[in-house]
Design a protein around this motif. Structure first.
Motif, PDB file in Angstrom:
ATOM      1  N   GLU A   9       0.821  -1.211   0.000  1.00  0.00           N
ATOM      2  CA  GLU A   9       0.000   0.000   0.000  1.00  0.00           C
ATOM      3  C   GLU A   9       0.853   1.259   0.000  1.00  0.00           C
ATOM      4  O   GLU A   9       0.549   2.229  -0.686  1.00  0.00           O
ATOM      5  CB  GLU A   9      -0.908   0.010   1.239  1.00  0.00           C
ATOM      6  N   LEU A  10       1.929   1.249   0.796  1.00  0.00           N
ATOM      7  CA  LEU A  10       2.719   2.463   0.983  1.00  0.00           C
ATOM      8  C   LEU A  10       3.944   2.556   0.079  1.00  0.00           C
ATOM      9  O   LEU A  10       4.534   3.631  -0.041  1.00  0.00           O
ATOM     10  CB  LEU A  10       3.177   2.563   2.440  1.00  0.00           C
ATOM     11  N   PHE A  11       4.322   1.459  -0.540  1.00  0.00           N
ATOM     12  CA  PHE A  11       5.567   1.436  -1.308  1.00  0.00           C
ATOM     13  C   PHE A  11       5.595   2.522  -2.387  1.00  0.00           C
ATOM     14  O   PHE A  11       6.576   3.270  -2.517  1.00  0.00           O
ATOM     15  CB  PHE A  11       5.759   0.061  -1.951  1.00  0.00           C
ATOM     16  N   ALA A  12       4.525   2.644  -3.153  1.00  0.00           N
ATOM     17  CA  ALA A  12       4.513   3.580  -4.278  1.00  0.00           C
ATOM     18  C   ALA A  12       4.608   5.030  -3.824  1.00  0.00           C
ATOM     19  O   ALA A  12       5.438   5.799  -4.317  1.00  0.00           O
ATOM     20  CB  ALA A  12       3.251   3.379  -5.121  1.00  0.00           C
ATOM     21  N   ILE A  13       3.772   5.423  -2.860  1.00  0.00           N
ATOM     22  CA  ILE A  13       3.774   6.819  -2.432  1.00  0.00           C
ATOM     23  C   ILE A  13       5.051   7.156  -1.663  1.00  0.00           C
ATOM     24  O   ILE A  13       5.559   8.279  -1.732  1.00  0.00           O
ATOM     25  CB  ILE A  13       2.510   7.145  -1.597  1.00  0.00           C
ATOM     26  N   ASP A  27      -1.413  13.563  -6.238  1.00  0.00           N
ATOM     27  CA  ASP A  27      -2.391  12.936  -7.147  1.00  0.00           C
ATOM     28  C   ASP A  27      -2.580  11.451  -6.865  1.00  0.00           C
ATOM     29  O   ASP A  27      -3.471  10.821  -7.444  1.00  0.00           O
ATOM     30  CB  ASP A  27      -1.938  13.114  -8.607  1.00  0.00           C
ATOM     31  N   HIS A  28      -1.755  10.895  -5.996  1.00  0.00           N
ATOM     32  CA  HIS A  28      -1.767   9.450  -5.753  1.00  0.00           C
ATOM     33  C   HIS A  28      -3.078   9.021  -5.097  1.00  0.00           C
ATOM     34  O   HIS A  28      -3.486   9.562  -4.069  1.00  0.00           O
ATOM     35  CB  HIS A  28      -0.590   9.066  -4.864  1.00  0.00           C
ATOM     36  N   SER A  29      -3.740   8.040  -5.675  1.00  0.00           N
ATOM     37  CA  SER A  29      -5.008   7.549  -5.137  1.00  0.00           C
ATOM     38  C   SER A  29      -4.755   6.580  -3.984  1.00  0.00           C
ATOM     39  O   SER A  29      -3.877   5.715  -4.056  1.00  0.00           O
ATOM     40  CB  SER A  29      -5.809   6.835  -6.229  1.00  0.00           C
ATOM     41  N   THR A  30      -5.524   6.736  -2.930  1.00  0.00           N
ATOM     42  CA  THR A  30      -5.402   5.849  -1.776  1.00  0.00           C
ATOM     43  C   THR A  30      -6.678   5.027  -1.570  1.00  0.00           C
ATOM     44  O   THR A  30      -6.930   4.519  -0.479  1.00  0.00           O
ATOM     45  CB  THR A  30      -5.097   6.661  -0.506  1.00  0.00           C
ATOM     46  N   ALA A  31      -7.467   4.911  -2.605  1.00  0.00           N
ATOM     47  CA  ALA A  31      -8.714   4.145  -2.524  1.00  0.00           C
ATOM     48  C   ALA A  31      -8.435   2.700  -2.130  1.00  0.00           C
ATOM     49  O   ALA A  31      -7.557   2.052  -2.719  1.00  0.00           O
ATOM     50  CB  ALA A  31      -9.446   4.185  -3.862  1.00  0.00           C
ATOM     51  N   GLY A  32      -9.168   2.216  -1.146  1.00  0.00           N
ATOM     52  CA  GLY A  32      -9.021   0.831  -0.724  1.00  0.00           C
ATOM     53  C   GLY A  32      -7.898   0.594   0.266  1.00  0.00           C
ATOM     54  O   GLY A  32      -7.674  -0.545   0.688  1.00  0.00           O
ATOM     55  N   TYR A  33      -7.175   1.630   0.668  1.00  0.00           N
ATOM     56  CA  TYR A  33      -6.079   1.471   1.621  1.00  0.00           C
ATOM     57  C   TYR A  33      -6.629   1.231   3.029  1.00  0.00           C
ATOM     58  O   TYR A  33      -7.726   1.671   3.369  1.00  0.00           O
ATOM     59  CB  TYR A  33      -5.205   2.730   1.646  1.00  0.00           C
ATOM     60  N   SER A  34      -5.843   0.562   3.854  1.00  0.00           N
ATOM     61  CA  SER A  34      -6.211   0.360   5.256  1.00  0.00           C
ATOM     62  C   SER A  34      -6.158   1.698   5.993  1.00  0.00           C
ATOM     63  O   SER A  34      -5.575   2.668   5.500  1.00  0.00           O
ATOM     64  CB  SER A  34      -5.244  -0.621   5.908  1.00  0.00           C
ATOM     65  N   ASP A  35      -6.746   1.741   7.183  1.00  0.00           N
ATOM     66  CA  ASP A  35      -6.780   2.986   7.952  1.00  0.00           C
ATOM     67  C   ASP A  35      -5.374   3.489   8.282  1.00  0.00           C
ATOM     68  O   ASP A  35      -5.087   4.685   8.178  1.00  0.00           O
ATOM     69  CB  ASP A  35      -7.573   2.792   9.248  1.00  0.00           C
ATOM     70  N   ALA A  37      -2.579   2.870   6.676  1.00  0.00           N
ATOM     71  CA  ALA A  37      -1.933   3.322   5.442  1.00  0.00           C
ATOM     72  C   ALA A  37      -2.516   4.655   4.989  1.00  0.00           C
ATOM     73  O   ALA A  37      -1.796   5.516   4.480  1.00  0.00           O
ATOM     74  CB  ALA A  37      -2.086   2.275   4.348  1.00  0.00           C
ATOM     75  N   GLN A  38      -3.827   4.836   5.181  1.00  0.00           N
ATOM     76  CA  GLN A  38      -4.478   6.099   4.829  1.00  0.00           C
ATOM     77  C   GLN A  38      -3.841   7.253   5.597  1.00  0.00           C
ATOM     78  O   GLN A  38      -3.579   8.316   5.033  1.00  0.00           O
ATOM     79  CB  GLN A  38      -5.979   6.033   5.142  1.00  0.00           C
ATOM     80  N   LEU A  39      -3.585   7.035   6.882  1.00  0.00           N
ATOM     81  CA  LEU A  39      -2.976   8.088   7.710  1.00  0.00           C
ATOM     82  C   LEU A  39      -1.577   8.432   7.207  1.00  0.00           C
ATOM     83  O   LEU A  39      -1.235   9.605   7.052  1.00  0.00           O
ATOM     84  CB  LEU A  39      -2.906   7.636   9.166  1.00  0.00           C
ATOM     85  N   GLN A  40      -0.770   7.388   6.912  1.00  0.00           N
ATOM     86  CA  GLN A  40       0.591   7.672   6.455  1.00  0.00           C
ATOM     87  C   GLN A  40       0.586   8.353   5.085  1.00  0.00           C
ATOM     88  O   GLN A  40       1.400   9.241   4.824  1.00  0.00           O
ATOM     89  CB  GLN A  40       1.414   6.386   6.404  1.00  0.00           C
ATOM     90  N   CYS A  41      -0.343   7.955   4.215  1.00  0.00           N
ATOM     91  CA  CYS A  41      -0.465   8.610   2.917  1.00  0.00           C
ATOM     92  C   CYS A  41      -0.856  10.073   3.087  1.00  0.00           C
ATOM     93  O   CYS A  41      -0.364  10.950   2.376  1.00  0.00           O
ATOM     94  CB  CYS A  41      -1.494   7.899   2.044  1.00  0.00           C
ATOM     95  N   ARG A  42      -1.743  10.318   4.029  1.00  0.00           N
ATOM     96  CA  ARG A  42      -2.163  11.694   4.319  1.00  0.00           C
ATOM     97  C   ARG A  42      -0.968  12.531   4.762  1.00  0.00           C
ATOM     98  O   ARG A  42      -0.812  13.683   4.342  1.00  0.00           O
ATOM     99  CB  ARG A  42      -3.235  11.671   5.421  1.00  0.00           C
TER     100      ARG A  42
END
Length: 295
Positions: A9-13, A27-35, A37-42
């Motif tokens: 989940e996090l490798f790409a971003i 622009d990276h989509s985080t659709a379907g990520y775990s909670d 992973a969503q926080l770290q992407c944010r």
């Protein structure tokens, strides 16, 4: 493995961020990520906004970070970049006392502390990491800035035992090689060459690294090819522009267009301020000799 990049989940971003591809991070989509992973992407997205000059926007979005150490650390970095140094350091100090085990607190707090001139405090905080390559990379950068190359090299050796194929480890090894010089310039070149030939790692920043290695090896035509590749990918990057100025100075060519772009985009860039300080010092020294000649 680094907890910021060990999952698919996090490798790409993660890679996009550390390549300096900040617009792609946003622009990276985080659709379907775990909670989690969503926080770290944010957090990566907030950091990308800060890097692109939108620290104030991040501060506004993070008005309330009570009980959220990672987001509070992001806010501290945004405040620092916005010029609110005291407020930033107050947050970091509180986080050091209450959440020093948090990976984001370690990295972002470490950045703030180092930028505030508190390198040893930054290193103390970063030393508490557990398999966090972002923390390792920052430790290496600080040690190199302190000219403690042996200590930086030891950090890389240790990290390679558990993060051998991670892009951050490769980059940190290249930084150390460039600092060691001599035969190590060629080793650094090989690392950057491999990164530029890998689609997931080929970006302006890696081409700049390859150009620096080529410059140190006296291969100016090859360095120009690498800088041109970097400019094609991101012609507004301060890092790219600074190294374009350096290369074209060495080549004896006009670099005014890159200097003007850098001044417009990043007027407080360390390269520009250092250049202006040294120019002023040169003028002062020259004036003293001129007066002696006149007398």
């Amino acid at each position: 493995m680094d907890q910021f990049s060990d999952s698919g989940e996090l490798f790409a971003i993660h890679n996009l961020f550390y390549q300096g591809a900040y617009k792609e991070v946003l622009d990276h989509s985080t659709a379907g990520y775990s909670d989690s992973a969503q926080l770290q992407c944010r957090i990566y997205k907030y950091r990308a906004q800060i890097a692109l000059g939108s620290a104030t926007t991040v501060i506004e979005e993070l008005e309330d970070t009570e009980g959220q150490a990672a987001l509070a650390a992001v806010k501290a970095l945004a405040l620092f970049k916005a010029g609110e140094v005291e407020s930033s350091l107050e947050i970091v100090q509180e986080l050091v006392e209450t959440a020093a085990e948090d990976a984001n607190v370690q990295v972002l707090g470490g950045i703030v502390l180092y930028l505030a001139g508190k390198a040893e405090d930054a290193l103390l905080l970063l030393s508490q990491h557990e398999d966090n390559l972002a923390a390792v990379a920052l430790i290496v950068q600080i040690r190199l800035a302190q000219n403690k190359i042996d200590q930086a090299a030891k950090e890389v050796v240790l990290a390679k035992r558990w993060g051998q194929d991670n892009m951050l480890v490769n980059l940190a090894e290249a930084w150390v090689d460039l600092s060691l010089g001599g035969d190590k310039y060629q080793d650094a070149f090989y690392i950057y060459e491999e990164l530029t030939q890998t689609p997931s790692s080929s970006n302006a920043r890696t081409f700049v690294g390859q150009a620096i290695a080529d410059i140190q090896l006296g291969r100016y035509p090859e360095a120009e090819d690498a800088i041109n590749s970097a400019l094609e990918r991101d012609e507004s990057s301060s890092e790219v522009l600074v190294n374009a100025i350096i290369l074209f100075t060495l080549l004896g060519r006009d670099y005014s267009q890159y200097e003007e772009t850098l001044k417009a985009k990043d007027p407080n860039n360390a390269f520009l301020t250092d250049y202006e300080d040294k120019s002023a010092l040169f003028d002062t020294c020259a004036a003293q000799y001129t007066s002696l000649i006149v007398e």
